[in-house]
Design a protein around this motif. Structure first.
Motif, PDB file in Angstrom:
ATOM      1  N   ARG A   5      54.661  61.781 100.682  1.00  0.00           N
ATOM      2  CA  ARG A   5      55.480  60.778 101.345  1.00  0.00           C
ATOM      3  C   ARG A   5      55.044  60.634 102.794  1.00  0.00           C
ATOM      4  N   ARG A   7      55.601  59.938 106.696  1.00  0.00           N
ATOM      5  CA  ARG A   7      56.698  60.261 107.589  1.00  0.00           C
ATOM      6  C   ARG A   7      56.220  60.105 109.031  1.00  0.00           C
ATOM      7  N   GLY A  75      60.840  57.118 105.650  1.00  0.00           N
ATOM      8  CA  GLY A  75      60.150  57.476 104.419  1.00  0.00           C
ATOM      9  C   GLY A  75      58.885  56.704 104.154  1.00  0.00           C
ATOM     10  N   SER A  76      58.470  55.839 105.103  1.00  0.00           N
ATOM     11  CA  SER A  76      57.309  54.993 104.811  1.00  0.00           C
ATOM     12  C   SER A  76      56.356  54.795 105.976  1.00  0.00           C
TER      13      SER A  76
END
Length: 210
Positions: A5, A7, A75-76
C-alpha cells in the motif's frame, strides 16, 4: 502478490500559518517527491473554494469531505501530505494518522500574526484575525501533539531551514536516514542515524515536551 500500500512519507499538521504548504514544498523537494495539500484536493473535488463550502453547506459538511479526502490520500499517496489546520478535529482522521509519520508544526504568535495579516482566504478567521487564531490554536494544540510523531517549530528561518529541521527530527526519532536530504543540503554530522522502528506508532517529540 498484492503490491504494498502506498503511504505518505510524512504528513504535516499544525495551526494556520505554521507553513504546512510552504515548508512541505521544501521538504518534498529535498526528498524528490510530490507535495499534496488536502485543502487543494478538496477544492478540486468540490469545484469551488473552501470559503464557499463553509458559507453554503456549513463547517460540518466541509469536515466530512475533508475526512473523506484525507483517508483516501493516506492510503494512496506516497509524497508529503499537508493537512488543513482543522483536520485533526475529526476522531477518525486522528485514528488513521496513528499509523503514519506525522510532523506537528508549531509557530509562535508573533510570526503567525505577520503571516495571517490581510489573509481573507481562511473562513474560520473571518472577523477575528489574530485573536481568533490564538483561540483556535489553544483549542487544537493538544490534538496536534496527540497525532505528532515529531514536533518542529517554524517560527524563524526560511522554509528550507524548517525542512532541514524536520529531517533532523525524523532522523533523531529513527524514521529517516541521513541520506534523506536528497543531496540538497547535508545534515550536521552530529545527527545520529538509527534504524527505523518497527512500530510507527512509537511517538517522539522534538523541541518541546507535550
Amino acid at each position: 502478490m498484492t503490491p504494498p500500500r502506498r503511504r505518505p512519507r510524512a504528513v504535516l499538521v499544525g495551526p494556520m500559518a505554521s507553513g504546512k504548504t510552504s515548508v512541505g514544498r521544501s521538504l518534498a523537494a529535498r526528498w524528490g517527491v510530490e507535495l499534496r495539500d488536502s485543502d487543494h484536493v478538496i477544492v478540486e473535488r468540490a469545484g469551488r473554494p473552501i470559503s464557499d463550502i463553509f458559507a453554503s453547506d456549513g463547517e460540518q459538511a466541509f469536515r466530512d469531505l475533508e475526512r473523506e479526502v484525507i483517508l483516501g490520500e493516506l492510503g494512496s499517496f506516497d509524497g508529503v501530505l499537508a493537512l488543513g489546520g482543522g483536520a485533526v478535529l475529526d476522531p477518525l482522521t486522528r485514528e488513521a494518522l496513528a499509523d503514519h509519520v506525522v510532523v506537528s508544526l508549531t509557530v509562535d504568535e508573533r510570526n503567525a500574526g505577520f503571516r495571517i495579516r490581510g489573509d481573507t482566504s481562511r473562513p474560520v478567521l473571518a472577523g477575528g484575525g489574530l485573536e481568533t487564531w490564538r483561540r483556535i490554536y489553544a483549542e487544537r494544540r493538544h490534538l496536534y501533539a496527540e497525532v505528532g510523531t515529531v514536533e518542529v517549530d517554524t517560527s524563524r528561518g526560511t522554509t528550507g531551514a524548517s525542512a532541514t529541521r524536520i529531517i533532523e527530527a525524523l532522523i533523531e526519532a529513527g524514521y529517516e536516514r541521513a541520506a534523506s536530504t536528497g543531496g540538497k543540503r547535508p545534515l550536521p554530522s552530529s545527527v545520529p542515524v538509527r534504524a527505523a522502528p518497527s512500530d510507527a506508532s512509537d511517538r517522539t517529540t522534538s523541541g518541546s515536551p507535550t
